[in-house]
Design a protein around this motif. Structure first.
Motif, PDB file in Angstrom:
ATOM      1  N   ALA A 152       0.829  -1.207   0.000  1.00  0.00           N
ATOM      2  CA  ALA A 152       0.000   0.000   0.000  1.00  0.00           C
ATOM      3  C   ALA A 152       0.865   1.258   0.000  1.00  0.00           C
ATOM      4  O   ALA A 152       0.570   2.234  -0.697  1.00  0.00           O
ATOM      5  CB  ALA A 152      -0.937  -0.013   1.197  1.00  0.00           C
ATOM      6  N   TYR A 153       1.926   1.238   0.772  1.00  0.00           N
ATOM      7  CA  TYR A 153       2.835   2.388   0.836  1.00  0.00           C
ATOM      8  C   TYR A 153       3.470   2.651  -0.523  1.00  0.00           C
ATOM      9  O   TYR A 153       3.494   3.777  -1.019  1.00  0.00           O
ATOM     10  CB  TYR A 153       3.920   2.128   1.888  1.00  0.00           C
ATOM     11  N   LYS A 154       3.971   1.587  -1.163  1.00  0.00           N
ATOM     12  CA  LYS A 154       4.659   1.749  -2.443  1.00  0.00           C
ATOM     13  C   LYS A 154       3.725   2.278  -3.528  1.00  0.00           C
ATOM     14  O   LYS A 154       4.084   3.170  -4.301  1.00  0.00           O
ATOM     15  CB  LYS A 154       5.270   0.411  -2.880  1.00  0.00           C
ATOM     16  N   PHE A 155       2.517   1.730  -3.603  1.00  0.00           N
ATOM     17  CA  PHE A 155       1.614   2.143  -4.673  1.00  0.00           C
ATOM     18  C   PHE A 155       0.984   3.506  -4.423  1.00  0.00           C
ATOM     19  O   PHE A 155       0.581   4.189  -5.368  1.00  0.00           O
ATOM     20  CB  PHE A 155       0.573   1.053  -4.937  1.00  0.00           C
ATOM     21  N   THR A 156       0.946   3.939  -3.167  1.00  0.00           N
ATOM     22  CA  THR A 156       0.545   5.316  -2.880  1.00  0.00           C
ATOM     23  C   THR A 156       1.556   6.285  -3.487  1.00  0.00           C
ATOM     24  O   THR A 156       1.197   7.335  -4.023  1.00  0.00           O
ATOM     25  CB  THR A 156       0.430   5.545  -1.365  1.00  0.00           C
ATOM     26  N   LYS A 157       2.832   5.920  -3.424  1.00  0.00           N
ATOM     27  CA  LYS A 157       3.882   6.765  -4.000  1.00  0.00           C
ATOM     28  C   LYS A 157       3.703   6.933  -5.509  1.00  0.00           C
ATOM     29  O   LYS A 157       4.124   7.946  -6.082  1.00  0.00           O
ATOM     30  CB  LYS A 157       5.265   6.162  -3.714  1.00  0.00           C
ATOM     31  N   LEU A 158       3.085   5.949  -6.152  1.00  0.00           N
ATOM     32  CA  LEU A 158       2.883   6.021  -7.591  1.00  0.00           C
ATOM     33  C   LEU A 158       1.610   6.776  -7.969  1.00  0.00           C
ATOM     34  O   LEU A 158       1.290   6.893  -9.152  1.00  0.00           O
ATOM     35  CB  LEU A 158       2.831   4.607  -8.189  1.00  0.00           C
ATOM     36  N   GLY A 159       0.891   7.276  -6.968  1.00  0.00           N
ATOM     37  CA  GLY A 159      -0.290   8.081  -7.252  1.00  0.00           C
ATOM     38  C   GLY A 159      -1.605   7.325  -7.243  1.00  0.00           C
ATOM     39  O   GLY A 159      -2.656   7.905  -7.522  1.00  0.00           O
ATOM     40  N   TYR A 160      -1.577   6.048  -6.923  1.00  0.00           N
ATOM     41  CA  TYR A 160      -2.817   5.289  -6.814  1.00  0.00           C
ATOM     42  C   TYR A 160      -3.533   5.632  -5.507  1.00  0.00           C
ATOM     43  O   TYR A 160      -2.888   6.025  -4.523  1.00  0.00           O
ATOM     44  CB  TYR A 160      -2.529   3.781  -6.794  1.00  0.00           C
ATOM     45  N   PHE A 161      -4.857   5.434  -5.483  1.00  0.00           N
ATOM     46  CA  PHE A 161      -5.512   5.352  -4.191  1.00  0.00           C
ATOM     47  C   PHE A 161      -5.214   3.938  -3.712  1.00  0.00           C
ATOM     48  O   PHE A 161      -5.722   2.957  -4.254  1.00  0.00           O
ATOM     49  CB  PHE A 161      -7.031   5.567  -4.289  1.00  0.00           C
ATOM     50  N   SER A 162      -4.340   3.822  -2.743  1.00  0.00           N
ATOM     51  CA  SER A 162      -3.898   2.514  -2.272  1.00  0.00           C
ATOM     52  C   SER A 162      -3.919   2.497  -0.751  1.00  0.00           C
ATOM     53  O   SER A 162      -3.476   3.453  -0.111  1.00  0.00           O
ATOM     54  CB  SER A 162      -2.480   2.216  -2.788  1.00  0.00           C
ATOM     55  N   ILE A 252       7.805 -10.149  -4.525  1.00  0.00           N
ATOM     56  CA  ILE A 252       6.786 -10.007  -5.570  1.00  0.00           C
ATOM     57  C   ILE A 252       6.217  -8.594  -5.575  1.00  0.00           C
ATOM     58  O   ILE A 252       6.024  -7.983  -6.633  1.00  0.00           O
ATOM     59  CB  ILE A 252       5.668 -11.055  -5.380  1.00  0.00           C
ATOM     60  N   ILE A 253       5.957  -8.033  -4.391  1.00  0.00           N
ATOM     61  CA  ILE A 253       5.419  -6.672  -4.308  1.00  0.00           C
ATOM     62  C   ILE A 253       6.419  -5.661  -4.858  1.00  0.00           C
ATOM     63  O   ILE A 253       6.052  -4.737  -5.592  1.00  0.00           O
ATOM     64  CB  ILE A 253       5.017  -6.346  -2.854  1.00  0.00           C
ATOM     65  N   ASP A 254       7.683  -5.825  -4.509  1.00  0.00           N
ATOM     66  CA  ASP A 254       8.724  -4.945  -5.075  1.00  0.00           C
ATOM     67  C   ASP A 254       8.718  -5.025  -6.600  1.00  0.00           C
ATOM     68  O   ASP A 254       8.862  -4.015  -7.291  1.00  0.00           O
ATOM     69  CB  ASP A 254      10.105  -5.351  -4.556  1.00  0.00           C
ATOM     70  N   SER A 255       8.565  -6.239  -7.127  1.00  0.00           N
ATOM     71  CA  SER A 255       8.555  -6.427  -8.577  1.00  0.00           C
ATOM     72  C   SER A 255       7.353  -5.737  -9.210  1.00  0.00           C
ATOM     73  O   SER A 255       7.487  -5.064 -10.247  1.00  0.00           O
ATOM     74  CB  SER A 255       8.535  -7.926  -8.911  1.00  0.00           C
ATOM     75  N   LEU A 256       6.166  -5.877  -8.605  1.00  0.00           N
ATOM     76  CA  LEU A 256       4.972  -5.208  -9.130  1.00  0.00           C
ATOM     77  C   LEU A 256       5.143  -3.693  -9.114  1.00  0.00           C
ATOM     78  O   LEU A 256       4.716  -2.998 -10.049  1.00  0.00           O
ATOM     79  CB  LEU A 256       3.740  -5.601  -8.299  1.00  0.00           C
ATOM     80  N   TYR A 257       5.776  -3.194  -8.068  1.00  0.00           N
ATOM     81  CA  TYR A 257       6.015  -1.750  -7.944  1.00  0.00           C
ATOM     82  C   TYR A 257       6.943  -1.258  -9.064  1.00  0.00           C
ATOM     83  O   TYR A 257       6.648  -0.264  -9.746  1.00  0.00           O
ATOM     84  CB  TYR A 257       6.618  -1.464  -6.565  1.00  0.00           C
ATOM     85  N   ILE A 258       8.044  -1.957  -9.275  1.00  0.00           N
ATOM     86  CA  ILE A 258       9.001  -1.551 -10.307  1.00  0.00           C
ATOM     87  C   ILE A 258       8.405  -1.710 -11.706  1.00  0.00           C
ATOM     88  O   ILE A 258       8.598  -0.860 -12.583  1.00  0.00           O
ATOM     89  CB  ILE A 258      10.310  -2.361 -10.181  1.00  0.00           C
ATOM     90  N   ILE A 259       7.647  -2.792 -11.924  1.00  0.00           N
ATOM     91  CA  ILE A 259       6.982  -3.004 -13.216  1.00  0.00           C
ATOM     92  C   ILE A 259       6.020  -1.849 -13.500  1.00  0.00           C
ATOM     93  O   ILE A 259       5.974  -1.315 -14.619  1.00  0.00           O
ATOM     94  CB  ILE A 259       6.232  -4.355 -13.221  1.00  0.00           C
ATOM     95  N   LYS A 271       6.349  14.260  -9.466  1.00  0.00           N
ATOM     96  CA  LYS A 271       5.723  14.274  -8.133  1.00  0.00           C
ATOM     97  C   LYS A 271       6.561  13.502  -7.118  1.00  0.00           C
ATOM     98  O   LYS A 271       6.666  13.894  -5.950  1.00  0.00           O
ATOM     99  CB  LYS A 271       4.306  13.702  -8.213  1.00  0.00           C
ATOM    100  N   LEU A 272       7.180  12.414  -7.568  1.00  0.00           N
ATOM    101  CA  LEU A 272       8.072  11.655  -6.684  1.00  0.00           C
ATOM    102  C   LEU A 272       9.281  12.497  -6.292  1.00  0.00           C
ATOM    103  O   LEU A 272       9.714  12.478  -5.131  1.00  0.00           O
ATOM    104  CB  LEU A 272       8.531  10.361  -7.358  1.00  0.00           C
ATOM    105  N   HIS A 273       9.819  13.261  -7.248  1.00  0.00           N
ATOM    106  CA  HIS A 273      10.947  14.154  -6.960  1.00  0.00           C
ATOM    107  C   HIS A 273      10.539  15.228  -5.950  1.00  0.00           C
ATOM    108  O   HIS A 273      11.274  15.530  -5.003  1.00  0.00           O
ATOM    109  CB  HIS A 273      11.451  14.807  -8.243  1.00  0.00           C
TER     110      HIS A 273
END
Length: 284
Positions: A152-162, A252-259, A271-273
């Motif tokens: 949830a933390y990682k995908f929030t960083k990508l802008g998803y509602f997570s 697996i979660i790290d991989s999904l995040y990077i993918i 936005k990440l910057h």
């Protein structure tokens, strides 16, 4: 009855093997630690046998495929050599550094074996649905809750509602707002955890895609999920902690995040910057 390890089964079947199978058996006995990272082609080349002989060798000892054989071998090696997940860890008073090496071995084995359990096509399906989703919810209990929070933390960083919440009733409210195209990521090593199953079924009713991170096998979660990203079964039912399974889940979660970042990074990198720069000001 005492459970026979894979290597014990090989020894017991030596008289029944063909000449080609016997070569394979001897090679595996002498290089057991290397085998989980090899393919049927590698074994074939190293023993001068055909790939078909490698498959027949597995069937001779009662295992349906080389993939299943490798999983069983990894589990046996981990339990026999570096077991740290159940209470038998107390039987030998290892030094702190010895235990560190055992933990490292188990975690490394869990990650490396996931290469065999994770289906490439399922990973591609997961990538497709996540990139298109607006909401990505995670849920797990116990050790799997840690993996769910990380996701949830990682995908929030990508802008998803997570989101992930330890409170089951709060998660019910969150899942209630899922829609078609959203993703619910259910994490359970056993695939039998009641709360995870109930929320997964509710998410499906709402039209969301249910993505399971669970061990390879015919568990309820494995059967009901739309997409299965499978981890190896390397732990006992009664254990002191979900060490190996959580390591595989996080990988697996790290991989999904990077993918996902690889596909949408150009939309969110600024936005990440900004977030990173703001965090840096707080450290000064």
């Amino acid at each position: 009855m005492r459970h026979l390890t894979i290597l014990s089964k090989i020894e017991n079947h030596m008289d029944r093997f063909t000449q080609a199978e016997k070569k394979i058996a001897i090679y595996i006995m002498e290089h057991a630690e290397m085998v989980p990272n090899l393919t049927t082609k590698d074994i074939s080349n190293n023993t001068g046998s055909s790939e078909a002989s490698v498959v027949r060798f597995c069937k001779t000892i009662g295992i349906g495929s080389f993939k299943a054989f490798k999983l069983a071998l990894v589990r046996d090696l981990t339990v026999a050599e570096m077991n740290i997940n159940d209470f038998s860890v107390m039987e030998k008073k290892d030094s702190p550094y010895d235990l560190f090496n055992k933990v490292t071995y188990v975690n490394k084995a869990a990650i490396e074996t996931t290469v065999s359990t994770l289906d490439k096509r399922e990973l591609e399906k997961a990538s497709d649905v996540i990139v298109k989703a607006k909401k990505v919810l995670f849920y797990g209990v116990g050790g799997s809750a840690v993996s769910a929070m990380d996701g949830a933390y990682k995908f929030t960083k990508l802008g998803y509602f997570s989101a992930m919440n330890l409170d089951f009733h709060m998660m019910l409210s969150l899942v209630g707002h899922l829609e078609e195209g959203d993703v619910f990521i259910a994490i359970s090593n056993s695939g039998q955890t009641k709360d995870v199953l109930e929320l997964s079924r509710f998410a499906k009713k709402k039209g969301a895609t249910v993505l399971a991170i669970t061990k390879l096998g015919k568990s309820p979660l494995f059967k009901e999920a739309d997409i299965k990203l499978c981890t190896p079964d390397m732990e006992q039912a009664i254990r002191i902690g979900s060490i190996a399974s959580r390591t595989a889940q996080l990988n697996i979660i790290d991989s999904l995040y990077i993918i996902s970042f690889n596909q949408i990074g150009n939309k969110v990198s600024s936005k990440l910057h900004e977030s990173s720069e703001e965090a840096n000001t707080l450290r000064r």
